[in-house]
Design a protein around this motif. Structure first.
Motif, PDB file in Angstrom:
ATOM      1  N   UNK A 162      44.844  31.409  79.217  1.00 24.29           N
ATOM      2  CA  UNK A 162      44.124  32.792  78.849  1.00 24.29           C
ATOM      3  C   UNK A 162      45.321  33.733  79.045  1.00 24.29           C
ATOM      4  N   UNK A 187      34.137  45.998  79.291  1.00 22.34           N
ATOM      5  CA  UNK A 187      33.723  45.501  77.895  1.00 22.34           C
ATOM      6  C   UNK A 187      32.545  46.260  77.439  1.00 22.34           C
ATOM      7  N   UNK A 246      37.348  35.358  71.152  1.00 24.53           N
ATOM      8  CA  UNK A 246      37.402  36.225  72.385  1.00 24.53           C
ATOM      9  C   UNK A 246      37.637  37.673  71.908  1.00 24.53           C
ATOM     10  N   UNK A 247      37.346  38.504  72.792  1.00 22.63           N
ATOM     11  CA  UNK A 247      37.596  39.785  72.667  1.00 22.63           C
ATOM     12  C   UNK A 247      38.931  40.423  73.486  1.00 22.63           C
ATOM     13  N   UNK A 249      40.551  41.024  81.029  1.00 21.35           N
ATOM     14  CA  UNK A 249      39.576  41.448  79.860  1.00 21.35           C
ATOM     15  C   UNK A 249      39.240  39.933  78.992  1.00 21.35           C
ATOM     16  N   UNK A 250      40.343  39.307  78.606  1.00 23.84           N
ATOM     17  CA  UNK A 250      40.364  38.321  77.901  1.00 23.84           C
ATOM     18  C   UNK A 250      39.685  36.939  78.971  1.00 23.84           C
ATOM     19  N   UNK A 251      40.151  36.896  79.964  1.00 23.46           N
ATOM     20  CA  UNK A 251      39.384  36.121  80.866  1.00 23.46           C
ATOM     21  C   UNK A 251      37.950  36.214  80.992  1.00 23.46           C
ATOM     22  N   UNK A 252      37.536  37.507  81.037  1.00 25.15           N
ATOM     23  CA  UNK A 252      36.045  37.712  80.998  1.00 25.15           C
ATOM     24  C   UNK A 252      35.448  37.561  79.877  1.00 25.15           C
ATOM     25  N   UNK A 253      36.039  37.828  78.650  1.00 24.22           N
ATOM     26  CA  UNK A 253      35.324  37.725  77.310  1.00 24.22           C
ATOM     27  C   UNK A 253      35.357  36.083  77.113  1.00 24.22           C
ATOM     28  N   UNK A 254      36.448  35.311  77.482  1.00 21.40           N
ATOM     29  CA  UNK A 254      36.452  34.046  77.193  1.00 21.40           C
ATOM     30  C   UNK A 254      35.853  33.190  77.993  1.00 21.40           C
ATOM     31  N   UNK A 255      35.612  33.487  79.446  1.00 21.59           N
ATOM     32  CA  UNK A 255      35.104  32.380  80.402  1.00 21.59           C
ATOM     33  C   UNK A 255      34.114  33.207  81.401  1.00 21.59           C
ATOM     34  N   UNK A 256      33.913  34.460  80.784  1.00 22.53           N
ATOM     35  CA  UNK A 256      32.835  35.157  81.599  1.00 22.53           C
ATOM     36  C   UNK A 256      33.290  35.389  83.229  1.00 22.53           C
TER      37      UNK A 256
END
Lengths: 404, 408
Positions: A57, A331, A354-355, B220-227
């Motif tokens: 990621x 977000x 993914x955002x 942000x990407x870690x949150x969007x992808x994996x919560x």
């Protein structure tokens, strides 16, 4: 905005953001990885928690809009191909330790003869020359030596860094700016140049001129937890943290009065506070007792409200108060959503979307923003190497030799 | 020191309207590289940084605020009373002089004066204009007043800084004020490059908070992808152990140590000379060290506390271990590497005496860093010179404007 500018991006993690910024602004950035991929830069956490460098990621977040190739710079053949790529590039961006590229014959001095317009940006921990040039550092050591750590954290524990790498976040755009400055100079003069950016020195700007202020009027400054100035600036609401400052002055007085009015409506403003003379208030000259009295009154009130309630009222009443958001709350922010800050990228091979935060600036002329997802390992080998005359047969042979 | 006119941006003309750090720090990059940067100011509503004084007994007026002076070297200041229509008309004439307008007021200010981009471009099609307030020019919260402290909170940096078992502390400083200016300067430079090519100007709307959220793309990407919701965790890392800040000899002295590989751990264990730590079967691999990081941190701290932080840094770096003394402001002022890069440069200010100005992290040639010629200006210091030299006014016109209260 930067369409037509060709950049070779050799960076490790510290420089990913610099290349991404330029790529999101329209430059043609080619990310160069060793054969098999940059496994340190493609580290976890991984998409879906499946350990696979293609699912990193960190990589996916910070290499958008770039094309990706693999190339072994430790082989003579790889270096020859690299030199042919440099010839068709405007900029090299790299984060190798000072001297490492010289050993390979790929440093700026050895390339500029063949390519006088080349711009070479080296992003290093301390700069490419000087007594600490060979010192090694990732984010933690950079932040410690950048002066920020000493002033951050609780007084009874060691100094502390932000848990995300702020040194890279400051140096990334500064390196991108250094490159843009060199492009501007080249457009005027024709010549390229070496751009030497220090991670640690970029980080010093977080101090907001504190070193110069200290040299002028020395005073002992120590980290003091949530008390960022003389008074508390991070407070407990009923369900988490908020920020609010007891600073006075023309620009802030209306918000202090509005807060007291809000407290009074809830029956939580003591009489002395309702009549408080904010025009005469100055945080720097107020007594410790006075600050303690104010903090107790405001703190007691904030503790009775949720962050949502407080922020809604802050927006309605123009109070300078904000929740300390986490990633999920960011977000969900209506303001950011209304400006379409986030863009969704599909990763069909993983069945995921993914955002990502998109490049934020809104231009009246140019489309600015993420143009493509981060590259897979060697995804654009055929395309990029084809541009310097290598055929499919050449590529197959190079692959077999482990050069790409 | 290089002469004016030698910098990369020599000949570029920038008009600055704004206050605080975010806008003014962005235009400094240009002022330091030869651009002419004119600040439009007024004593009717001064930049709040002009009202920050460090001591009760020092000089105490709008021209003697160290933070303002240190943040605005090489710039010129014109005093214009923007509450008068004539003042606004004067500012508009200066827009005609400028290549770039940079402003960081709340969105209503420029529109109220008729100095919004749409109004200005009618007479000046090549104009580049950047607005960089906290929230941006659109959206439900655009008019909400804010400073960097709120930016740091809303963008996530406060939540991310501190110890897991303690309150958030936030990183020192107001991080949107240090992140956003470099993006604003980059965008102005990119727009200048594009204007050279196409002849076209443009308007750029930048939200300071959004620059910070973009910086945190990984989170942000870690949150969007994996919560995953990344939290504050002191100085620890999932990718390195030990990875922390440890006590040294003296009052509140510390050293940061980051062991990024098993090989570096072996080097450190050798330096410490503790046979138990050197036992590869217990601590040799990263997974083992992460699992036992509390114990490693304890033993490491017991070892480091006997040493001077600077000496230990030099010793560990010499063998290839990432170590850095936690530097204080005094240390930075005496730092040999910063001295070698010319980071600090002394200029004399007529009220404050000698001041240590700082340079940015970029060097575009062997040396020197850039060109510091003058400290941050007094309010209105260059009013007459600007009206005369840039707008071609004669003394009578200037006197008449002054008489009518336009130049305050």
């Amino acid at each position: 905005m930067l369409a037509g500018i060709r950049i070779l991006d050799l960076t490790r993690e510290a420089g990913f953001l610099a290349g991404k910024i330029l790529a999101d602004l329209g430059a043609e950035v080619v990310k160069v990885e060793p054969p098999g991929g940059d496994l340190e830069g493609r580290r976890g956490p991984f998409l879906g928690e499946v350990s696979d460098p293609e699912r990193s990621l960190l990589w996916l977040a910070l290499n958008t809009s770039k094309r990706g190739i693999t190339l072994a710079l430790d082989s003579e053949r790889g270096r020859a191909i690299y030199r042919s790529l440099v010839k068709v590039s405007d900029v090299v961006l790299e984060t190798e330790p000072p001297g490492a590229l010289t050993k390979l014959g790929l440093d700026y001095e050895s390339q500029r003869q063949a390519h006088p317009g080349l711009i070479h940006c080296a992003l290093t921990p301390f700069g490419s020359e000087g007594p600490f040039a060979s010192y090694r550092a990732h984010d933690l050591v950079t932040v410690a030596m950048g002066g920020n750590a000493a002033l951050t954290g609780d007084p009874d524990r060691p100094p502390v860094r932000c848990s995300m790498p702020t040194a890279y976040y400051h140096a990334g755009p500064e390196a991108a700016l250094g490159i843009a400055m060199a492009l501007f100079a080249r457009a005027r003069s024709g010549g390229g140049r070496f751009v030497d950016v220090s991670l640690r020195e970029s980080q010093l700007s977080t101090l907001m001129t504190a070193p110069g202020q200290h040299a002028h009027s020395p005073r002992v400054r120590r980290r003091n937890g949530s008390l960022l100035g003389r008074s508390r600036e991070i407070w407990k609401a009923a369900d988490g943290d908020i920020t609010f400052a007891l600073r006075g002055g023309q620009a802030r007085t209306p918000n202090l009065k509005a807060t007291v009015a809000y407290m009074a409506e809830a029956g939580m403003a003591p009489d002395w506070l309702v009549d408080y003379d904010w025009a005469a208030y100055n945080l720097n000259s107020a007594s410790d007792d006075e600050i303690a009295r104010l903090e107790a009154a405001f703190g007691a009130f904030f503790a009775t409200k949720t962050r949502r309630e407080l922020y809604d009222q802050a927006l309605a009443r123009r109070i300078m108060l904000a929740p300390c958001n986490d990633a999920r709350e960011i977000l969900d922010q209506a303001q950011l959503r209304s400006r379409s800050l986030f863009t969704t990228i599909d990763y069909p091979e993983f069945g995921a979307s993914i955002e990502h935060p998109d490049f934020f600036a809104k231009s009246s002329r140019c489309r600015i923003g993420i143009r493509s997802r981060a590259p897979r390992i060697g995804e654009h080998n055929a395309e990029v190497f084809g541009e310097v005359g290598l055929s499919a047969a050449d590529l197959a042979a190079l692959s077999a030799e482990g050069v790409i | 020191m290089t002469a004016p006119g030698d910098g990369i941006f020599a000949g570029v003309k920038i008009l600055e309207l704004g206050a605080g750090a975010a806008g003014p720090v962005a235009t400094r990059y240009f002022a330091d590289q030869g651009a002419t940067v004119i600040r439009v100011e007024s004593s009717k509503r001064p930049d709040f940084l002009r009202m920050y004084h460090l001591t009760k007994d020092g000089p105490h007026d709008l021209d003697a605020a160290p933070m303002f002076v240190l943040m605005n070297p090489n710039k010129q200041s014109i005093a214009i009373n923007m509450s008068l229509p004539e003042g606004v008309a004067l500012a508009k004439r200066l827009v005609g002089w400028a290549d770039v307008v940079s402003e960081n007021f709340s969105p209503k200010a420029m529109a109220k004066w008729g100095l919004d981009y749409e109004s200005l471009r009618a007479d000046h099609d090549g104009l580049i204009m950047v607005s960089s307030c906290l929230f941006g020019q659109t959206g439900p919260q655009r008019m909400y007043p804010g400073f960097g402290g709120q930016g740091s909170a809303l963008a996530g940096f406060n939540h991310l800084t501190g110890w897991e078992d303690r309150d958030a502390v936030g990183p020192f400083g107001t991080i949107t004020d240090s992140l956003s200016p470099r993006y604003v300067a980059l965008l102005i430079t990119a727009a200048l490059l594009r204007r050279d090519r196409t002849g076209e100007g443009q308007y750029l709307d930048v939200s300071q908070i959004e620059t910070a959220v973009y910086s945190l793309s990984e989170m942000i990407v870690r949150c969007s992808a994996n919560g995953e919701v990344v939290g504050r965790r002191g100085n620890s890392s999932d990718d390195a152990a030990p990875h922390g800040i440890y006590p040294c000899r003296g009052d509140d002295r510390w050293i940061a140590i980051a062991v990024m590989s098993d090989a570096e751990w072996r080097l450190l264990a050798t330096e410490i000379g503790d046979p138990e730590l050197a036992d590869a079967s217990r601590f040799g691999g990263l997974a083992q060290r992460l699992a036992q990081r509390d114990e490693i941190d304890r033993r490491l701290a017991a070892w480091t506390q006997a040493f001077d932080a600077h000496e230990l840094m030099a010793r560990l770096q010499a063998v290839g271990i990432e170590a850095g003394a936690v530097l204080t402001l005094d240390d930075l002022l005496a730092d040999p590497q910063l001295a070698a890069r010319g980071h600090f440069e002394v200029l004399r200010h007529d009220r404050l005496g000698e001041l240590q100005f700082e340079h940015c992290g970029i060097r575009t040639a062997a040396a020197p860093a850039a060109q510091l010629l003058t400290p941050g200006p007094n309010l209105g210091e260059h009013t007459n010179a600007i009206l005369r030299d840039q707008l071609g006014m004669d003394d009578d016109e200037i006197a008449s404007l002054a008489e009518r209260g336009v130049l305050v």
